[in-house]
Design a protein around this motif. Structure first.
Motif, PDB file in Angstrom:
ATOM      1  N   GLU A  86      30.698 114.449  51.052  1.00 43.62           N
ATOM      2  CA  GLU A  86      29.662 114.609  52.001  1.00 43.62           C
ATOM      3  C   GLU A  86      29.982 114.225  53.434  1.00 43.62           C
ATOM      4  N   GLY A  87      30.405 112.808  53.389  1.00 39.06           N
ATOM      5  CA  GLY A  87      30.602 112.156  54.356  1.00 39.06           C
ATOM      6  C   GLY A  87      29.723 110.954  54.690  1.00 39.06           C
ATOM      7  N   PHE A  88      28.578 110.991  53.681  1.00 33.75           N
ATOM      8  CA  PHE A  88      27.555 110.041  53.880  1.00 33.75           C
ATOM      9  C   PHE A  88      26.974 109.697  52.596  1.00 33.75           C
ATOM     10  N   GLN A  89      26.335 108.427  52.404  1.00 34.59           N
ATOM     11  CA  GLN A  89      25.719 108.151  51.153  1.00 34.59           C
ATOM     12  C   GLN A  89      24.648 106.836  51.455  1.00 34.59           C
ATOM     13  N   SER A  90      23.733 107.047  50.413  1.00 30.24           N
ATOM     14  CA  SER A  90      22.674 106.119  50.649  1.00 30.24           C
ATOM     15  C   SER A  90      22.598 105.399  49.375  1.00 30.24           C
ATOM     16  N   ILE A  91      22.461 103.951  49.529  1.00 30.29           N
ATOM     17  CA  ILE A  91      22.621 103.211  48.294  1.00 30.29           C
ATOM     18  C   ILE A  91      21.360 102.141  48.343  1.00 30.29           C
ATOM     19  N   SER A  92      20.898 101.860  47.423  1.00 31.86           N
ATOM     20  CA  SER A  92      19.631 100.916  47.356  1.00 31.86           C
ATOM     21  C   SER A  92      20.036  99.581  47.482  1.00 31.86           C
ATOM     22  N   VAL A  93      19.118  98.763  47.992  1.00 32.40           N
ATOM     23  CA  VAL A  93      19.149  97.325  48.221  1.00 32.40           C
ATOM     24  C   VAL A  93      18.821  96.856  46.928  1.00 32.40           C
ATOM     25  N   THR A  94      19.715  95.909  46.289  1.00 35.78           N
ATOM     26  CA  THR A  94      19.532  95.207  45.051  1.00 35.78           C
ATOM     27  C   THR A  94      18.911  93.888  45.283  1.00 35.78           C
ATOM     28  N   LYS A  95      19.262  93.338  46.389  1.00 37.50           N
ATOM     29  CA  LYS A  95      18.899  91.734  46.686  1.00 37.50           C
ATOM     30  C   LYS A  95      18.105  91.975  47.863  1.00 37.50           C
ATOM     31  N   PRO A  96      16.870  91.636  48.036  1.00 32.31           N
ATOM     32  CA  PRO A  96      15.778  91.606  48.946  1.00 32.31           C
ATOM     33  C   PRO A  96      16.357  91.008  50.239  1.00 32.31           C
ATOM     34  N   ILE A  97      16.280  91.805  51.309  1.00 39.18           N
ATOM     35  CA  ILE A  97      16.688  91.461  52.700  1.00 39.18           C
ATOM     36  C   ILE A  97      15.614  91.095  53.412  1.00 39.18           C
ATOM     37  N   ASN A  98      15.102  89.816  53.315  1.00 33.78           N
ATOM     38  CA  ASN A  98      13.847  89.597  53.958  1.00 33.78           C
ATOM     39  C   ASN A  98      13.956  88.757  55.419  1.00 33.78           C
ATOM     40  N   ILE A  99      14.167  89.686  56.266  1.00 32.46           N
ATOM     41  CA  ILE A  99      14.538  89.112  57.738  1.00 32.46           C
ATOM     42  C   ILE A  99      13.517  90.011  58.714  1.00 32.46           C
TER      43      ILE A  99
END
Length: 255
Positions: A37-50
């Motif tokens: 497709e030319g694009f992909q969405s992946i889930s965050v597995t380790k929290p990014i609390n910024i």
């Protein structure tokens, strides 16, 4: 016309060079959505609390403001996205490339009224990015909830982008696109800006969209620009192969 020709020549030659000197022949690249497709969405597995809610906003035009990140925030985003959430390892396994993180920018977009809708304020017109190689990637991290109401990015697949010109898009003839929607800091969106037509959605009145974008390009090893903090408010670099300088790089410490 001459400008487009230069961009095409650069894209062809830089892609050829990158594939020759940077691509790891021992990598088992997978035929996933990023290729197809030319694009992909992946889930965050380790929290990014910024938290960026209190950061200074630098107004660029009536509908766009850059978010000035601190040097610590930038380093934390790089660490949490590419190392802790294994995006560096994921991309190497799926593309055969290590990458150089050449640019980072965070911004907030607002509603563009009808009388200004034909003008470009924040990539709100259909386009492909250039001059880049076919291996350049961009990575988006949502700093707020992002959906259709607040201007989710719209993107066409590689195959659809090949079939339809930007003139058809701007005439609203084609509606064959996907959108990047996510809760705050929950997904990471990876896409090929040179092969896929894309544009920023227009938020509804009173609504805003905040997101962070990395530009990454093939390199010998995973690293980031030593001047990400100093260049964050500048225009993203063009002809990135010429900016691939060893003296500017800080290697990522991968597990």
């Amino acid at each position: 016309m001459a400008k487009n020709l230069i961009f095409k020549i650069y894209s062809f030659l830089s892609t050829l060079i990158e594939n020759s000197i940077f691509k790891n022949s021992n990598s088992f690249a997978l035929k996933n959505d990023l290729f197809i497709e030319g694009f992909q969405s992946i889930s965050v597995t380790k929290p990014i609390n910024i938290d960026t809610n209190e950061n200074e906003l630098i107004k660029v035009n009536p509908y766009l403001a850059k978010i000035r990140l601190s040097e610590k925030q930038i380093n934390d985003f790089v660490q949490k996205v590419f190392v802790e959430n294994n995006v560096a390892d994921y991309l190497f396994k799926n593309t055969g490339f290590n990458y150089y993180i050449i640019h980072i920018t965070a911004y907030e977009t607002e509603h563009i009224p009808e009388n200004d809708s034909k003008k470009s304020f924040y990539a709100n017109q259909w386009h492909k990015d250039g001059p880049y190689s076919k291996n350049t990637l961009k990575i988006i991290l949502p700093l707020t909830d992002i959906n259709n109401d607040n201007g989710a990015m719209q993107i066409c697949s590689i195959s659809n982008s090949r079939k339809i010109s930007k003139y058809l898009f701007n005439s609203n003839i084609s509606k064959e696109y996907s959108m990047f929607e996510s809760k705050k800091l929950e997904k990471i969106f990876i896409f090929n800006p040179h092969l896929c037509f894309h544009r920023a959605g227009n938020p509804k009145k009173t609504m805003k969209r905040r997101q962070l974008v990395f530009q990454i390009n093939p390199s010998f090893s995973w690293s980031h620009n030593a001047y990400l903090y100093e260049t964050q408010l500048m225009m993203e670099p063009k002809f990135p192969l010429f900016n691939n300088k060893l003296s500017n790089k800080i290697k990522l410490k991968l597990d």
